[in-house]
Each structure stands twice: as C-alpha cells, then as structure tokens.
Motif scaffolding. Structure first.
Motif, PDB file in Angstrom:
ATOM      1  N   GLU A  27       0.672  -1.377   0.188  1.00 40.39           N
ATOM      2  CA  GLU A  27       0.203  -0.483  -0.278  1.00 40.39           C
ATOM      3  C   GLU A  27       0.189   1.044   0.300  1.00 40.39           C
ATOM      4  OE1 GLU A  27      -2.519  -0.429   3.087  1.00 40.39           O
ATOM      5  OE2 GLU A  27      -2.906  -2.998   2.824  1.00 40.39           O
ATOM      6  N   ASP A  28       1.040   1.660  -0.925  1.00 42.03           N
ATOM      7  CA  ASP A  28       2.324   2.712  -1.474  1.00 42.03           C
ATOM      8  C   ASP A  28       3.426   2.273  -1.321  1.00 42.03           C
ATOM      9  OD1 ASP A  28       1.301   4.369  -3.214  1.00 42.03           O
ATOM     10  OD2 ASP A  28      -0.409   5.050  -1.465  1.00 42.03           O
ATOM     11  N   SER A  29       3.818   1.509  -0.802  1.00 42.22           N
ATOM     12  CA  SER A  29       4.918   0.489  -0.576  1.00 42.22           C
ATOM     13  C   SER A  29       5.499  -0.532  -0.941  1.00 42.22           C
ATOM     14  CB  SER A  29       4.372   0.274   1.096  1.00 42.22           C
ATOM     15  OG  SER A  29       3.488  -0.698   0.938  1.00 42.22           O
ATOM     16  N   THR A  30       7.249  -0.624  -0.020  1.00 43.71           N
ATOM     17  CA  THR A  30       6.863  -2.370  -0.323  1.00 43.71           C
ATOM     18  C   THR A  30       7.509  -3.434   0.605  1.00 43.71           C
ATOM     19  OG1 THR A  30       9.029  -1.013  -1.577  1.00 43.71           O
ATOM     20  CG2 THR A  30       9.471  -3.107  -1.277  1.00 43.71           C
ATOM     21  N   VAL A  31       7.029  -4.556   0.234  1.00 44.00           N
ATOM     22  CA  VAL A  31       6.615  -5.101   0.973  1.00 44.00           C
ATOM     23  C   VAL A  31       8.073  -6.165   0.994  1.00 44.00           C
ATOM     24  CG1 VAL A  31       5.312  -6.874   2.591  1.00 44.00           C
ATOM     25  CG2 VAL A  31       4.709  -4.636   1.101  1.00 44.00           C
ATOM     26  N   LEU A 175       7.668  -7.593   6.624  1.00 49.29           N
ATOM     27  CA  LEU A 175       8.056  -6.065   6.505  1.00 49.29           C
ATOM     28  C   LEU A 175       7.718  -5.234   5.826  1.00 49.29           C
ATOM     29  CD1 LEU A 175      10.495  -3.208   7.550  1.00 49.29           C
ATOM     30  CD2 LEU A 175      12.217  -4.726   6.439  1.00 49.29           C
ATOM     31  N   GLU A 176       6.834  -4.260   6.191  1.00 50.41           N
ATOM     32  CA  GLU A 176       6.260  -2.849   4.751  1.00 50.41           C
ATOM     33  C   GLU A 176       7.256  -1.796   5.281  1.00 50.41           C
ATOM     34  OE1 GLU A 176       2.302  -2.119   3.153  1.00 50.41           O
ATOM     35  OE2 GLU A 176       1.697  -1.567   5.097  1.00 50.41           O
ATOM     36  N   VAL A 177       7.574  -1.129   4.198  1.00 45.99           N
ATOM     37  CA  VAL A 177       8.053  -0.103   4.629  1.00 45.99           C
ATOM     38  C   VAL A 177       7.666   1.007   2.767  1.00 45.99           C
ATOM     39  CG1 VAL A 177      10.730   1.399   3.857  1.00 45.99           C
ATOM     40  CG2 VAL A 177      10.739  -1.220   4.210  1.00 45.99           C
ATOM     41  N   PRO A 178       7.574   2.651   3.536  1.00 47.37           N
ATOM     42  CA  PRO A 178       6.771   3.047   2.579  1.00 47.37           C
ATOM     43  C   PRO A 178       7.367   3.791   1.352  1.00 47.37           C
ATOM     44  CG  PRO A 178       7.372   4.270   5.002  1.00 47.37           C
ATOM     45  CD  PRO A 178       6.999   2.795   4.948  1.00 47.37           C
ATOM     46  N   LEU A 184      14.254   3.317  -1.111  1.00 50.69           N
ATOM     47  CA  LEU A 184      13.587   2.614  -1.199  1.00 50.69           C
ATOM     48  C   LEU A 184      12.274   2.963  -1.829  1.00 50.69           C
ATOM     49  CD1 LEU A 184      13.003   0.316   1.518  1.00 50.69           C
ATOM     50  CD2 LEU A 184      14.023  -0.549  -0.952  1.00 50.69           C
ATOM     51  N   LYS A 185      12.351   4.515  -2.837  1.00 49.67           N
ATOM     52  CA  LYS A 185      11.325   5.105  -3.543  1.00 49.67           C
ATOM     53  C   LYS A 185      11.041   4.771  -4.856  1.00 49.67           C
ATOM     54  CE  LYS A 185      15.296   8.494  -4.616  1.00 49.67           C
ATOM     55  NZ  LYS A 185      16.486   9.925  -4.755  1.00 49.67           N
ATOM     56  N   PRO A 186       9.907   5.292  -5.470  1.00 47.88           N
ATOM     57  CA  PRO A 186       9.475   4.370  -6.289  1.00 47.88           C
ATOM     58  C   PRO A 186      10.623   4.552  -7.316  1.00 47.88           C
ATOM     59  CG  PRO A 186       7.757   5.621  -5.900  1.00 47.88           C
ATOM     60  CD  PRO A 186       8.806   5.745  -4.812  1.00 47.88           C
ATOM     61  N   GLY A 187      11.250   3.340  -7.865  1.00 45.70           N
ATOM     62  CA  GLY A 187      11.751   3.794  -9.060  1.00 45.70           C
ATOM     63  C   GLY A 187      13.109   3.416  -9.492  1.00 45.70           C
ATOM     64  N   ALA A 188      13.541   2.893  -7.604  1.00 44.45           N
ATOM     65  CA  ALA A 188      14.673   2.141  -7.069  1.00 44.45           C
ATOM     66  C   ALA A 188      14.752   1.266  -7.446  1.00 44.45           C
ATOM     67  CB  ALA A 188      14.415   2.406  -5.617  1.00 44.45           C
ATOM     68  N   ARG A 189      15.987   1.096  -8.583  1.00 42.56           N
ATOM     69  CA  ARG A 189      16.432  -0.813  -8.961  1.00 42.56           C
ATOM     70  C   ARG A 189      16.804  -0.834  -8.093  1.00 42.56           C
ATOM     71  NH1 ARG A 189      20.811  -0.432 -11.660  1.00 42.56           N
ATOM     72  NH2 ARG A 189      20.543  -2.230 -12.750  1.00 42.56           N
ATOM     73  N   THR A 190      17.035  -1.707  -6.894  1.00 38.89           N
ATOM     74  CA  THR A 190      17.000  -3.292  -5.814  1.00 38.89           C
ATOM     75  C   THR A 190      17.542  -4.074  -6.418  1.00 38.89           C
ATOM     76  OG1 THR A 190      15.072  -3.484  -5.308  1.00 38.89           O
ATOM     77  CG2 THR A 190      15.352  -1.339  -4.891  1.00 38.89           C
ATOM     78  N   GLY A 191      18.509  -5.022  -5.607  1.00 40.70           N
ATOM     79  CA  GLY A 191      18.200  -6.814  -5.746  1.00 40.70           C
ATOM     80  C   GLY A 191      17.839  -6.738  -4.030  1.00 40.70           C
ATOM     81  N   VAL A 192      17.529  -8.072  -3.811  1.00 35.90           N
ATOM     82  CA  VAL A 192      16.942  -8.152  -2.451  1.00 35.90           C
ATOM     83  C   VAL A 192      18.047  -9.956  -2.159  1.00 35.90           C
ATOM     84  CG1 VAL A 192      15.498  -7.941  -0.134  1.00 35.90           C
ATOM     85  CG2 VAL A 192      15.298  -6.386  -2.987  1.00 35.90           C
ATOM     86  N   TRP A 193      18.341  -9.586  -0.603  1.00 35.94           N
ATOM     87  CA  TRP A 193      18.445 -11.319  -0.037  1.00 35.94           C
ATOM     88  C   TRP A 193      18.018 -11.267   0.817  1.00 35.94           C
ATOM     89  CZ3 TRP A 193      23.332 -12.958   2.301  1.00 35.94           C
ATOM     90  CH2 TRP A 193      23.774 -11.544   2.690  1.00 35.94           C
ATOM     91  N   CYS A 194      18.605 -12.442   1.486  1.00 32.71           N
ATOM     92  CA  CYS A 194      17.823 -12.102   3.033  1.00 32.71           C
ATOM     93  C   CYS A 194      18.934 -13.724   3.998  1.00 32.71           C
ATOM     94  CB  CYS A 194      16.471 -12.922   3.709  1.00 32.71           C
ATOM     95  SG  CYS A 194      15.586 -13.726   2.332  1.00 32.71           S
ATOM     96  N   ALA A 195      18.707 -13.690   4.685  1.00 30.82           N
ATOM     97  CA  ALA A 195      19.771 -14.208   5.552  1.00 30.82           C
ATOM     98  C   ALA A 195      19.460 -14.770   7.259  1.00 30.82           C
ATOM     99  CB  ALA A 195      21.912 -13.878   5.117  1.00 30.82           C
TER     100      ALA A 195
END
Length: 340
Positions: A27-31, A175-178, A184-195
């Motif tokens: 919701e206007d966020s990255t989850v 985790l939800e980040v606005p 983490l703003k619109p258009g940001a190119r990310t690569g995500v992993w977890c550990a």
C-alpha cells in the motif's frame, strides 16, 4: 556458558532454514517477506524464531556488489503463551554488511501483533504456507539435474498434480516500508536477499542460510539438509566465481541430454549469469512478477517453481498448479498472510 551454537549440529534447526523470500508492492510501499521453519521439513524442531539468531533482509541498489541497506530482526525467548518480543534495526552504507555494527533501532514489538513506527510496519508469527508445488515433479527435475540426464516427463500428469504443501505452516516476517523512504523510493533498482545468522561462542555471528531467487536449493543443492554447502555462508558477490561453472555445467548437461538447446554450454552460462549473484531483482513501485517473461520481485501468488524448472530445462514445464491453488492462503492487505 558455552552453547556451541556455531556447530553443524546446531545448524540443523528449522528456525534457521529459509523457505521463501518475497518482494512486492504493498500500500504505497515495498513489502519484504521471509518464511522460515516449515513443518514439512525433517529439520523442523520447534515453533517460533531462534532467540539467539538474526534474520536480515539485504538490499543492493543499482546493481552494486554489496548491500547498502539491511533490515535486521532479532527475537526474545518465547513466553508462556509462545509469543516472542522482537526488535527491528536498520543499517545503512558500509554498516549494512557489518555484523559488528549495531544499526539504528526502528521499532519493537511482539510476534502475532502489528508493530509500526514512522510508516514502517512489521508482523511476525506462524502462518499457513502459500507456497505450492507437487514434489513429484520436482523429483523428476532433480534427478535429471543431478545426473545430467534427459528430463523424462512421460509419467508426469499435470492435471493430476496436488500441492505437497497443503496444510503446512511457516514462521514468517513481514516488513512493509513506505515509498517515502529515502532509498526505497519509486523507481529504485534493487537486488534483495535474506539471511539467517547465529551467535557464536567467540562473540561473533555465523551466516547459516540465505536466499535470493526461489528454488535454488531445491534444484541445485537438494541434499544440503545440514547446511554444509558453502553457498550458505557466501556473499552473493562471490556466487559467479564460486559456483557459476558448476551451475552452468549442470544446466548444459540437462539441456544437451534433453535436446532443448543448440548450444548447451552457452545456454548453461546464460542461466548462471541470470541466477548469479543470487539476489531477487525488483524495481520499487512496479508490479512484481516472477515468471517466464519477467522476473521482477516475487509475489506469493507467483508460480515460481514452474518458472525456475522451465528456465533450467529450457522447455515449458507445466506444474499443473496455478495461483488459485493457494488463493485463500494470502491476504490483500497488511500483513498479506493468513495466521495459522
């Protein structure tokens, strides 16, 4: 006193085994969602999160080699009701890849309840697992990948497929980040992993398990039930040099035997370069989809097994299952999961 939690035996704990990673718009966020501790696995020990472990989401920006944003979760010991306290800290810049860095405390909360601070929301607890696959199909592909033989689907009946994960559950961190976040703003190119990381007797931290692209362990390292594969402790930037040749060779052998590639070696390396470094790509505020045409984040509905099995074999592999298979195990609004 010594707890010897850095031993291989201690690593055989479902609380430290990552089942899935999801990244999608909210919701206007990255989850971000990390699932661990499935009760379908033989290493499942006890419910909850390990109270001497860290659970981290790692974010790279613009294809950089190292993460510059880390979300770190830690949990307390379960109370008499089985609930645990939790803390979320953020680490940025060079600190994002340093175990010794403390980071900034963002919020505190409790499992089973929503915690919120400055637009960031967190929910953690036991949920029904929305992942779906028929493990009989995976066994067919596993055998071909392991032996470098032709993929024989003559006995596979997609219309008779059943979800092997029906009725199972996992511990999840949501985790939800606005979109107002500075990075983490619109258009940001990310690569995500977890550990997952575990405290050692020496006072440091040992990375126990990690995840980026879906199905990597089930396809390429299915026998790694004791966390002995070095891929567990590697950083993604080391993937191509450490295991690129192995993955390329395995894929080349399968497509050569199956006859699905004119240049098996070239195709093998194409797949290796697509999967390594093992991070999940996502452009913030765009539709997420992990499929045949697009791999941009991953939703809980995506048929990731079908996409990955088809990629590795270079041919359409029908799983017989669809997003409707687990539609009632997902929620449209935060926390996007269904408590077990």
């Amino acid at each position: 006193m010594s707890h010897h939690l850095d031993t291989p035996l201690a690593a055989q704990n479902g609380q430290l085994y990552i089942d899935d990673l999801y990244v999608f718009p909210g919701e206007d966020s990255t989850v971000f969602v990390m699932d661990v501790n499935s009760n379908i696995t033989g290493v499942y020990a006890e419910p909850g999160f390990h109270h001497e472990a860290r659970y981290e989401f790692k974010v790279h920006f613009d294809g950089t080699e190292y993460e510059s944003l880390t979300y770190r979760f830690s949990f307390g010991e379960p109370d008499t009701g089985g609930y645990q306290s939790l803390e979320l800290s953020t680490l940025t810049g060079p600190d994002a890849r340093e175990d010794a860095a403390d980071g900034e405390l963002v919020l505190q909360g409790r499992t089973g309840e929503t915690a919120e601070a400055d637009g960031t929301r967190v929910w953690a607890g036991r949920v029904v697992d929305s992942f779906y696959i028929d493990l009989d199909l995976l066994a067919i592909i596993n055998g071909a990948v392991a032996k470098g033989t032709s993929v024989d689907l003559s006995s596979w009946r997609p219309k008779e497929a059943t979800n092997s994960f029906t009725g199972t559950s996992v511990e999840t961190i949501v985790l939800e980040v606005p979109h107002t976040h500075a990075q983490l703003k619109p258009g940001a190119r990310t690569g995500v992993w977890c550990a997952t990381k575990l405290a050692t007797d020496a006072g440091g931290w040992r990375q126990i398990n990690r995840a980026g692209n879906p199905m990597m362990w089930p396809i390429f390292w299915p026998d790694d039930t004791d966390f002995s594969n070095p891929a567990n402790t590697r950083h993604p930037c080391e993937d191509l040099a450490a295991a690129g040749e192995q993955i390329a060779a395995q894929v080349a052998a399968v497509v050569r035997a199956t006859g699905t590639a004119h240049d098996p070696e070239g195709y093998g390396w194409t797949v290796a370069h697509q999967l390594f470094p093992d991070v999940l790509p996502y452009v913030v505020a765009t539709p997420a989809s992990f499929g045949f045409a697009t791999r941009n984040g991953r939703t809980q509905a995506d048929n990731a097994p079908e996409a990955m099995l088809s990629l590795v074999t270079n041919m359409p592999v029908a799983s017989g299952l669809t997003p409707a298979t687990s539609a009632d195990l997902r929620a449209r609004q935060f926390p996007y999961v269904v408590p077990a």
